[in-house]
Write a protein that holds these residues in place. Structure first.
Motif, PDB file in Angstrom:
ATOM      1  N   ARG A 180       0.822  -1.226   0.000  1.00 32.70           N
ATOM      2  CA  ARG A 180       0.000   0.000   0.000  1.00 32.70           C
ATOM      3  C   ARG A 180       0.847   1.264   0.000  1.00 32.70           C
ATOM      4  N   ASN A 181       2.017   1.231   0.641  1.00 34.00           N
ATOM      5  CA  ASN A 181       2.856   2.439   0.637  1.00 34.00           C
ATOM      6  C   ASN A 181       3.505   2.676  -0.717  1.00 34.00           C
ATOM      7  N   CYS A 182       4.003   1.605  -1.332  1.00 35.18           N
ATOM      8  CA  CYS A 182       4.576   1.754  -2.673  1.00 35.18           C
ATOM      9  C   CYS A 182       3.525   2.282  -3.648  1.00 35.18           C
ATOM     10  N   LEU A 183       2.303   1.757  -3.527  1.00 34.49           N
ATOM     11  CA  LEU A 183       1.258   2.146  -4.482  1.00 34.49           C
ATOM     12  C   LEU A 183       0.858   3.606  -4.344  1.00 34.49           C
ATOM     13  N   CYS A 184       1.119   4.209  -3.163  1.00 40.06           N
ATOM     14  CA  CYS A 184       0.830   5.647  -3.084  1.00 40.06           C
ATOM     15  C   CYS A 184       2.114   6.473  -3.079  1.00 40.06           C
ATOM     16  N   GLY A 185       3.182   5.905  -3.622  1.00 43.43           N
ATOM     17  CA  GLY A 185       4.388   6.701  -3.856  1.00 43.43           C
ATOM     18  C   GLY A 185       5.278   6.901  -2.642  1.00 43.43           C
ATOM     19  N   ARG A 186       5.123   6.040  -1.639  1.00 39.06           N
ATOM     20  CA  ARG A 186       5.985   6.178  -0.453  1.00 39.06           C
ATOM     21  C   ARG A 186       6.922   4.970  -0.351  1.00 39.06           C
ATOM     22  N   GLN A 187       7.727   4.795  -1.394  1.00 36.64           N
ATOM     23  CA  GLN A 187       8.566   3.586  -1.490  1.00 36.64           C
ATOM     24  C   GLN A 187       9.616   3.472  -0.393  1.00 36.64           C
TER      25      GLN A 187
ATOM     26  N   ILE B 165       9.145   3.762   2.661  1.00 37.73           N
ATOM     27  CA  ILE B 165       8.570   3.016   3.785  1.00 37.73           C
ATOM     28  C   ILE B 165       7.788   1.807   3.253  1.00 37.73           C
ATOM     29  N   CYS B 166       8.323   1.215   2.198  1.00 37.71           N
ATOM     30  CA  CYS B 166       7.783  -0.022   1.636  1.00 37.71           C
ATOM     31  C   CYS B 166       7.641  -1.062   2.747  1.00 37.71           C
TER      32      CYS B 166
ATOM     33  N   GLN C 281       7.486  -4.265   2.329  1.00 40.39           N
ATOM     34  CA  GLN C 281       8.318  -5.451   2.046  1.00 40.39           C
ATOM     35  C   GLN C 281       9.610  -5.014   1.368  1.00 40.39           C
ATOM     36  N   LEU C 282      10.222  -4.000   1.948  1.00 34.92           N
ATOM     37  CA  LEU C 282      11.459  -3.478   1.361  1.00 34.92           C
ATOM     38  C   LEU C 282      12.467  -4.616   1.197  1.00 34.92           C
ATOM     39  N   LYS C 283      12.991  -4.742  -0.042  1.00 36.91           N
ATOM     40  CA  LYS C 283      13.947  -5.837  -0.273  1.00 36.91           C
ATOM     41  C   LYS C 283      15.305  -5.485   0.314  1.00 36.91           C
ATOM     42  N   GLY C 284      15.548  -4.201   0.467  1.00 31.97           N
ATOM     43  CA  GLY C 284      16.815  -3.772   1.048  1.00 31.97           C
ATOM     44  C   GLY C 284      17.286  -2.480   0.421  1.00 31.97           C
ATOM     45  N   ARG C 285      18.450  -2.048   0.841  1.00 31.25           N
ATOM     46  CA  ARG C 285      19.043  -0.822   0.319  1.00 31.25           C
ATOM     47  C   ARG C 285      20.491  -1.105  -0.078  1.00 31.25           C
ATOM     48  N   ILE C 286      20.886  -0.486  -1.177  1.00 33.38           N
ATOM     49  CA  ILE C 286      22.267  -0.644  -1.625  1.00 33.38           C
ATOM     50  C   ILE C 286      23.170   0.105  -0.640  1.00 33.38           C
ATOM     51  N   GLY C 287      24.182  -0.585  -0.155  1.00 30.24           N
ATOM     52  CA  GLY C 287      25.082   0.018   0.838  1.00 30.24           C
ATOM     53  C   GLY C 287      24.664  -0.266   2.271  1.00 30.24           C
TER      54      GLY C 287
ATOM     55  N   SER D 255       8.535  12.853  10.923  1.00 29.30           N
ATOM     56  CA  SER D 255       9.724  12.069  10.621  1.00 29.30           C
ATOM     57  C   SER D 255       9.826  11.967   9.110  1.00 29.30           C
ATOM     58  N   THR D 256      11.010  11.676   8.627  1.00 24.56           N
ATOM     59  CA  THR D 256      11.193  11.666   7.179  1.00 24.56           C
ATOM     60  C   THR D 256      12.297  10.687   6.830  1.00 24.56           C
ATOM     61  N   ARG D 257      12.099   9.941   5.771  1.00 19.26           N
ATOM     62  CA  ARG D 257      13.065   8.901   5.432  1.00 19.26           C
ATOM     63  C   ARG D 257      13.452   8.955   3.961  1.00 19.26           C
ATOM     64  N   ALA D 258      14.689   9.378   3.705  1.00 13.16           N
ATOM     65  CA  ALA D 258      15.318   9.338   2.383  1.00 13.16           C
ATOM     66  C   ALA D 258      14.419   9.916   1.280  1.00 13.16           C
ATOM     67  N   ALA D 259      14.548   9.413   0.062  1.00 15.82           N
ATOM     68  CA  ALA D 259      13.812   9.939  -1.088  1.00 15.82           C
ATOM     69  C   ALA D 259      13.479   8.815  -2.037  1.00 15.82           C
ATOM     70  N   THR D 260      12.338   8.930  -2.700  1.00 12.94           N
ATOM     71  CA  THR D 260      11.962   7.907  -3.683  1.00 12.94           C
ATOM     72  C   THR D 260      12.696   8.168  -5.007  1.00 12.94           C
ATOM     73  N   LYS D 261      12.637   7.188  -5.878  1.00  7.23           N
ATOM     74  CA  LYS D 261      13.270   7.344  -7.195  1.00  7.23           C
ATOM     75  C   LYS D 261      12.669   8.538  -7.937  1.00  7.23           C
ATOM     76  N   GLU D 262      11.360   8.676  -7.816  1.00 11.17           N
ATOM     77  CA  GLU D 262      10.677   9.788  -8.482  1.00 11.17           C
ATOM     78  C   GLU D 262      11.186  11.142  -7.952  1.00 11.17           C
ATOM     79  N   GLU D 263      11.365  11.219  -6.644  1.00  9.78           N
ATOM     80  CA  GLU D 263      11.857  12.466  -6.047  1.00  9.78           C
ATOM     81  C   GLU D 263      13.309  12.747  -6.439  1.00  9.78           C
ATOM     82  N   ILE D 264      14.107  11.681  -6.552  1.00 10.48           N
ATOM     83  CA  ILE D 264      15.486  11.867  -7.004  1.00 10.48           C
ATOM     84  C   ILE D 264      15.477  12.404  -8.440  1.00 10.48           C
TER      85      ILE D 264
END
Ligand SMILES: [Zn+2]
Ligand SMILES: [Zn+2]
Length: 341
Positions: free
Chosen positions: A94-101, A103-104, A106-112, A286-295
């Motif tokens: 539901r978070n990915c579908l509304c553009g909040r990736q 806070i996914c 089922q986040l698969k992970g982050r590079i680094g 609170s705020t967490r990083a940026a989505t691909k779209e925001e980048i």
């Protein structure tokens, strides 16, 4: 290939000869050209944020050239110049579908973090995380965009929803993120007050567009100064980039009733005066990083020359530990980038 490897938490990273990463059918092998270094890398080194089990190659702010592609990769080819969105979201929750990736659920992970990152000659990256790099941008500039700009954009645009005419206090405005936040806030039409310490940082905040600057050391009760500058209206937003409790407390007092406190810098130890919050209906964001779209949106701001990436120092891969110390000592005036040949 050469990589800076974290082998033990709280210990320096070790320059090590390791195998080139393998890459899946929908991944590319990226030749790293530049990798940004940030405060989060210090947290990773010291075991203060979740990561995979060690050893780990950190480095989440990556720009480079596609060296090889998996057999199901469709949109990129060898030789393409790219930057990387370092979150790997599911794109289905539901978070990915509304553009909040970021806070996914089922986040698969982050590079680094959960996957090896860019403090190395090569890194494996899913095709879905790649963003084409415009030729006119250097790799070093591009490496600053995913986090140092992206995180500020996400905080200001998505979380705080800063609008034209709003008054915003950027707390820690002279640092590697703050100087980008000032530029983005000015671009949104806000009145920007920068708070930091030392002459250098005050001057830098003015150079990058702050309307008014305050030295938090000379003026520890600076919420009164904000109130005077705004003729008693006070600030609509206080965006915090530092881990210093008295400054956060002062920031809370600088807010108007109904204003918001945005915590970009974070720590388990931060305290929030909930009585003050209640009396004034302060929104704590609170705020967490940026989505691909925001980048992507940040990349556009840079190519349109509305925001300038602020680089302080460029170092070699083997100088990474010294670089992390510069961040720890708060000595940088802009971003630190590793140049990798
Ligand atoms: Zn970062
Ligand atoms: Zn998701």
């Amino acid at each position: 290939m050469k990589a800076m490897v974290l082998k033990e938490f709280t210990k320096p990273l070790v320059l090590t000869e390791v195998k080139e990463p393998t890459y899946g059918p929908r991944e590319v092998l990226l030749k790293v050209k530049a990798a940004g270094v940030c405060g989060t890398d210090l947290k990773i080194r010291d075991g203060l944020v979740p990561t995979k089990e060690l050893p780990l190659i950190p480095g989440h702010e990556v720009a480079g050239v596609v060296a090889a592609i998996g057999n199901e990769v469709e949109s990129f080819r060898e030789g393409d110049e790219v930057l990387v969105s370092f979150y790997i979201p599911c794109q289905q929750c539901r978070n990915c579908l509304c553009g909040r990736q970021t806070i996914c659920e089922q986040l698969k992970g982050r590079i680094g973090f959960e996957f090896d990152g860019g403090f190395a000659e090569y890194v494996a990256v899913p095709e879905a995380c790649l963003i084409p790099k415009p030729k006119e941008l250097s790799f070093q500039q591009a490496a600053v965009i995913p986090d140092a700009l992206g995180t500020c954009y996400h905080a200001l645009v998505r979380r705080a929803q800063v609008k034209k005419g709003d008054c915003i206090v950027v707390l820690g405005g002279g640092g590697g993120l703050g100087l980008h936040a000032i530029q983005i806030a000015k671009g949104l039409g806000a009145v920007v007050i920068g708070v930091d310490i030392t002459e250098d940082k005050l001057r830098l905040m003015q150079t990058y567009g702050a309307d008014f600057v305050i030295d938090g050391e000379q003026d520890p009760f600076w919420s009164k100064t904000v109130s005077a500058y705004t003729h008693g209206l006070k600030a609509d937003h206080v965006v915090n980039f530092i881990t210093h409790q008295p400054s956060i407390d002062e920031g809370l007092k600088a807010l108007r009733k109904g204003g918001n406190l945005v915590l970009v810098a974070y720590s388990k130890e931060f305290k929030f005066d909930a009585l003050w919050g209640h009396l004034n209906e302060i929104d704590l964001l609170s705020t967490r990083a940026a989505t691909k779209e925001e980048i992507g949106a940040c990349l556009k701001l840079v190519t349109e020359q509305k925001v300038q990436p602020v680089l302080d120092k460029v170092i070699k891969l083997e100088e990474l530990n010294e670089g992390l110390q510069l961040i720890k000592d708060g000595k940088l005036k802009g971003r630190l980038v590793v140049d990798i040949e």
